[in-house]
Each structure stands twice: as C-alpha cells, then as structure tokens.
Design an enzyme around this catalytic site. Structure first.
Site, PDB file in Angstrom:
ATOM      1  N   SER A 152       0.891  -1.235   0.045  1.00 16.00           N
ATOM      2  CA  SER A 152       0.145   0.032   0.076  1.00 16.00           C
ATOM      3  C   SER A 152       0.750   1.409  -0.076  1.00 16.00           C
ATOM      4  O   SER A 152       1.701   1.476   0.645  1.00 16.00           O
ATOM      5  CB  SER A 152      -0.915   0.103   1.362  1.00 16.00           C
ATOM      6  OG  SER A 152      -1.567   1.113   1.299  1.00 16.00           O
ATOM      7  N   HIS A 154      -0.145   3.776   0.939  1.00 19.63           N
ATOM      8  CA  HIS A 154      -0.584   4.502   2.337  1.00 19.63           C
ATOM      9  C   HIS A 154       0.426   4.254   3.361  1.00 19.63           C
ATOM     10  O   HIS A 154       0.996   5.110   4.352  1.00 19.63           O
ATOM     11  CB  HIS A 154      -1.965   4.192   2.801  1.00 19.63           C
ATOM     12  CG  HIS A 154      -3.159   4.981   2.292  1.00 19.63           C
ATOM     13  ND1 HIS A 154      -3.152   6.265   2.523  1.00 19.63           N
ATOM     14  CD2 HIS A 154      -3.889   4.561   1.338  1.00 19.63           C
ATOM     15  CE1 HIS A 154      -4.331   6.672   1.747  1.00 19.63           C
ATOM     16  NE2 HIS A 154      -4.880   5.704   0.950  1.00 19.63           N
ATOM     17  N   GLU A 208      -9.901   6.021  -8.341  1.00 18.54           N
ATOM     18  CA  GLU A 208     -10.000   6.511  -7.019  1.00 18.54           C
ATOM     19  C   GLU A 208      -9.736   8.020  -6.930  1.00 18.54           C
ATOM     20  O   GLU A 208      -8.442   8.427  -6.918  1.00 18.54           O
ATOM     21  CB  GLU A 208      -8.791   5.885  -5.863  1.00 18.54           C
ATOM     22  CG  GLU A 208      -9.412   4.402  -5.848  1.00 18.54           C
ATOM     23  CD  GLU A 208      -8.598   3.853  -4.505  1.00 18.54           C
ATOM     24  OE1 GLU A 208      -7.527   4.863  -4.058  1.00 18.54           O
ATOM     25  OE2 GLU A 208      -8.582   2.570  -4.255  1.00 18.54           O
ATOM     26  N   HIS A 211      -7.590   9.789  -4.212  1.00 18.12           N
ATOM     27  CA  HIS A 211      -6.088   9.276  -3.745  1.00 18.12           C
ATOM     28  C   HIS A 211      -5.071   9.931  -4.471  1.00 18.12           C
ATOM     29  O   HIS A 211      -4.758  10.049  -5.530  1.00 18.12           O
ATOM     30  CB  HIS A 211      -6.187   7.728  -3.978  1.00 18.12           C
ATOM     31  CG  HIS A 211      -4.847   7.259  -3.632  1.00 18.12           C
ATOM     32  ND1 HIS A 211      -4.746   6.363  -2.338  1.00 18.12           N
ATOM     33  CD2 HIS A 211      -3.598   7.163  -4.274  1.00 18.12           C
ATOM     34  CE1 HIS A 211      -3.456   5.802  -2.282  1.00 18.12           C
ATOM     35  NE2 HIS A 211      -2.650   6.548  -3.131  1.00 18.12           N
TER      36      HIS A 211
END
Length: 243
Positions: A152, A154, A208, A211
């Site tokens: 990820s 993130h 997305e 994002h």
C-alpha cells in the site's frame, strides 16, 4: 582671366574630391557586403533532460518509490520515521505534510474545502482494512480497491485520501467542485492523482478520484507537462494489474 582660371581649377578639384569620396563609400559598402560574417550563431544547446534516476524507485523512504501489486515494500512492514500531523487528524511524511498544507490553504482561498481523510496506515492497519474488504466482498473484489498489507502507498506515508463537500473517499469526490480543483491543481504542490479512471490495467486499481500521492514538484510538474498519468508509464515499469 587669371581669376576665372583659378576658380575653375578649384571647382574641378572639388568635383574630383567628391568623386573620390563616393568611390570610397561604395567600396566600403561592397566590402562589408562581401565580407564573411564572423558573428556567433545562436546557441542550439539542448535543454537539460529530466533525471529519472535522481531518487530511488524501490526505497520506501524515497518520494519516487513505486509501490504496486508487483512491487511490494521492502521491508514488507516498513514504517516511516518522520511522520507529522497533516490534519483531521492524519499523519504524513513531513515533506508531504508541508506540501498538503499549502495545497489545502490555497484551495480554501479559492473557495474550496479539502479534508484529509486517510494518510499513513501501518502494516497492521492496512491488514485490518484489507481483511475487512475481503470478508465483506471477497478477495477478487477487494484486490480492485484495497491494497494488501505491504503493498500500500499509504504505508509509505506519501499518500493521502481527500474529501470535499460531504463526499469523503467516494466516487462522488471527483465530481465535487473541490475535487475538480484538486485534480487540476495537485501537481503544483507535488501531488499526482495516483489511480485515474482510464489506467486500471496499469495501476491495478479502479478509479480513486480521492487518492493523491506525493512525489515532489519536480516530478509532478514533469508528468503534467508530458501528459503522463502514472508512475509506471513515466518510469517505463511493467503494468501491475494483478499480484
């Protein structure tokens, strides 16, 4: 008679002098026209090319690290060491947090409110989020919109999900005035829209619109100017539609 002769002589002398001057002027002009020019030609030095090797694409601490379904983090449970508050309250790498603060401030001045909804997620937090998607919708569906732990963006601390106009981490974000402003202006602050709608076969994730990934102004501006949407395409990396 002597005076007339003298005057005539003077007149003839003036005529000869004038003729001589004319010949000199014409001669100088012809010489200047025929003389090869030694003036320097305009510089044709090519513009400096973008250095794609300036930062690592594999080191998770690098702002250019490329993380996708084919490129896991190394180590898999990597955690950044310079996380700071980025609002709402979310955490980001300090460099990304500063850039985001400037972006949100300018958005506010333009009349749009953008809210950080999800920033850094640890390996453990991402595991919980991914397992929740799998339990709720099955693994095949989960892999289209949720990264496995260790895969990820993130987890790097370089990515943030934004919300606006009561649309938080949802498809509607891209249609909100704030969302449109973010998509159009993010590159000015060093961010790119990481998962565009028409790049699913390359990034491996569905659209997305919320994002955003920090890569620094140098890279985000270069990608914007070259009309290249994904990191995979810009750096010539293989597409990553699947694990």
């Amino acid at each position: 008679m002597a005076q007339a002769s003298t005057g005539k002589g003077i007149l003839e002398g003036m005529k000869k002098y004038a003729l001589l001057c004319l010949v000199l002027v014409v001669g100088i002009g012809v010489y200047a026209w025929l003389k090869p020019s030694h003036a320097k030609a305009p510089s044709t030095k090519p513009a400096a090319t973008f250095n794609k090797k300036k930062y690592s694409l594999s080191d998770p601490s690098s702002p250019w690290v490329v993380v996708n379904k084919k490129r896991p983090l190394s180590p898999l449970q990597y955690a950044p060491t310079d996380l700071v508050q980025a609002g709402n309250p979310q955490l980001l790498r300090s460099q990304a947090a500063d850039a985001l603060a400037a972006m949100l401030d300018d958005a506010q001045k333009a009349g749009y409110t953008l809210t950080p909804e999800s920033g850094y997620r640890s390996f453990e937090t991402q595991q919980i989020a991914y397992n929740s998607e799998v339990n709720g919708f099955g693994q095949q569906y989960a892999d289209k919109e949720s990264a496995r732990p260790g895969y990820s963006e993130h987890q790097t601390g370089w990515a943030v999900d934004l919300g606006s106009d009561n649309c938080n981490v949802q498809d509607c974000f891209g249609s909100t005035p704030g969302g449109k402003w973010a998509v159009a202006n993010a590159y000015k602050y060093g961010f790119i829209l990481r998962y565009p709608a028409d790049k699913t076969t390359i990034t491996g994730y569905r659209n997305e619109a919320w994002h955003f990934r920090y890569v620094g102004k140098e890279l985000s501006t270069e990608m914007h100017n070259k009309h290249i949407a994904t990191l995979e395409e810009f750096f010539g990396l293989p597409a990553a539609p699947n694990y």
